[in-house]
Design a protein around this motif. Structure first.
Motif, PDB file in Angstrom:
ATOM      1  N   ILE A 163     -52.449  25.394  -6.802  1.00 49.06           N
ATOM      2  CA  ILE A 163     -53.200  24.253  -7.326  1.00 49.06           C
ATOM      3  C   ILE A 163     -52.218  23.123  -7.608  1.00 49.06           C
ATOM      4  O   ILE A 163     -51.190  23.326  -8.262  1.00 49.06           O
ATOM      5  CB  ILE A 163     -53.965  24.641  -8.605  1.00 49.06           C
ATOM      6  CG1 ILE A 163     -54.975  25.759  -8.280  1.00 49.06           C
ATOM      7  CG2 ILE A 163     -54.678  23.447  -9.205  1.00 49.06           C
ATOM      8  CD1 ILE A 163     -55.652  26.345  -9.501  1.00 49.06           C
ATOM      9  N   SER A 164     -52.516  21.948  -7.125  1.00 50.28           N
ATOM     10  CA  SER A 164     -51.601  20.812  -7.255  1.00 50.28           C
ATOM     11  C   SER A 164     -51.406  20.402  -8.717  1.00 50.28           C
ATOM     12  O   SER A 164     -52.302  20.575  -9.560  1.00 50.28           O
ATOM     13  CB  SER A 164     -52.145  19.600  -6.475  1.00 50.28           C
ATOM     14  OG  SER A 164     -52.295  19.914  -5.113  1.00 50.28           O
ATOM     15  N   VAL A 167     -54.092  18.693 -11.626  1.00 52.44           N
ATOM     16  CA  VAL A 167     -55.501  19.115 -11.572  1.00 52.44           C
ATOM     17  C   VAL A 167     -55.916  19.753 -12.899  1.00 52.44           C
ATOM     18  O   VAL A 167     -57.036  19.562 -13.384  1.00 52.44           O
ATOM     19  CB  VAL A 167     -55.733  20.103 -10.403  1.00 52.44           C
ATOM     20  CG1 VAL A 167     -57.159  20.654 -10.433  1.00 52.44           C
ATOM     21  CG2 VAL A 167     -55.452  19.432  -9.074  1.00 52.44           C
ATOM     22  N   ASP A 294     -57.651  23.194  -4.973  1.00 52.98           N
ATOM     23  CA  ASP A 294     -57.734  21.991  -5.809  1.00 52.98           C
ATOM     24  C   ASP A 294     -59.179  21.615  -6.093  1.00 52.98           C
ATOM     25  O   ASP A 294     -59.542  21.288  -7.229  1.00 52.98           O
ATOM     26  CB  ASP A 294     -57.029  20.811  -5.114  1.00 52.98           C
ATOM     27  CG  ASP A 294     -55.520  20.867  -5.267  1.00 52.98           C
ATOM     28  OD1 ASP A 294     -55.021  21.806  -5.912  1.00 52.98           O
ATOM     29  OD2 ASP A 294     -54.831  19.981  -4.728  1.00 52.98           O
TER      30      ASP A 294
END
Length: 307
Positions: A163-164, A167, A294
């Motif tokens: 997950i970036s 976020v 994401d």
């Protein structure tokens, strides 16, 4: 366009009726396999393949089809069997999974059958952990095996589960720990992907294998005097599942006043105009194609913030 919309209307009439259409095919040998027609774009004789260096052995090559370059995966190899020979005499099923198009090399294609999801069952216990089946059914006294394509695609071309940054923030994670999400998916690979994503957000997760289990879980909650709407932040459900599909599960929840306000996200490898029309018809709150960590995390974060 009129033809497309007629087809959409025809297919959406099956929504909530727990039905599906299977395209039957064979690899080497007499065993019958099935794939949901919704995933199939077309079937054709195996075209000329161009070998791709450094690709997975399962990818027999790429083909230029209708102006696009499409990888062709040998389903026999992908499920641990020997490679299919006689490519010219074989067929390719062009499919769309998770917004990506690929072809599956098979020996022969049989026919399309219309079935009820109640006739589709999880693989028998004792099959082991390394099998490639997501479900089985019987047709004309013969066993039909439905392959877990998501597992095959995850092995051939793994999807990033990272997950970036940005976020999820510390405030959301602090709120998330008191939230509970129910996920429903018959693919063990998909369940693990979603669970890892949600655990990163910080919520508690319950994972079930099909719509029937999920509905029983919710009804048991109600029987205990609990409100599913208050107990659960949301439900994240696959659509294609044995026993009861995600459309029928959603329709059943919406028709029960004790749980009809639950937030439902349908999370599926199906895509296209048919699916969007069906999602709208059954009353799901949202729809998301698999697997985009994401996007999935963002949907959960939105619900945490809203709570």
């Amino acid at each position: 366009m009129a033809g497309v919309m007629d087809s959409v209307n025809q297919r959406t009439q099956l929504v909530g009726q727990n039905r599906l259409e299977l395209l039957l095919f064979r690899l080497d040998g007499p065993q019958l396999y099935g794939i949901n027609v919704f995933k199939v774009k077309e079937v054709l004789q195996c075209p000329k393949l161009t070998i791709m260096p450094k690709s997975s052995p399962v990818v027999r090559g790429v083909a230029n089809i209708r102006g696009g370059t499409i990888p062709i995966l040998d389903l026999s190899m992908a499920t641990g069997k020997r490679p299919l020979g006689d490519l010219q005499g074989s067929f390719v099923i062009i499919t769309e999974y998770n917004t990506k198009v690929q072809g599956f090399l098979v020996r022969s294609v049989e026919r399309i059958v219309n079935m009820n999801w109640e006739e589709i069952h999880p693989p028998p216990k004792g099959t082991g952990r390394d099998h490639y089946l997501t479900a089985v059914t019987r047709l004309d006294e013969k066993l039909v095996e439905i392959i877990d394509v998501e597992k095959i695609l995850a092995e051939v071309a793994p999807t990033s589960e990272v997950i970036s940054a940005g976020v999820i923030d510390v405030e959301v994670q602090g709120k998330a720990v008191s939230q509970h999400v129910l996920i429903v998916d018959d693919s063990s690979v998909a369940r693990k992907q979603v669970m890892r994503c949600l655990q990163t957000v910080g919520v508690e997760v319950t994972a079930l294998n099909d719509g029937r289990q999920a509905l029983d879980f919710l009804r048991a909650m109600v029987d205990e005097g609990k409100s599913p709407e208050q107990e659960l932040l949301m439900i994240i459900s696959d659509i294609e599942m044995p026993e009861m599909d995600g459309y029928t599960l959603t329709a059943a929840i919406r028709s029960d006043p004790r749980m009809q306000k639950l937030h439902i996200l349908l999370h599926t490898s199906l895509s296209g105009v048919f699916n969007q029309a069906m999602v709208k018809k059954v009353g799901a709150n949202d729809f998301l194609a698999k697997f985009r960590p994401d996007d999935l995390a963002s949907r959960v974060v939105e619900r945490v913030k809203a709570g």
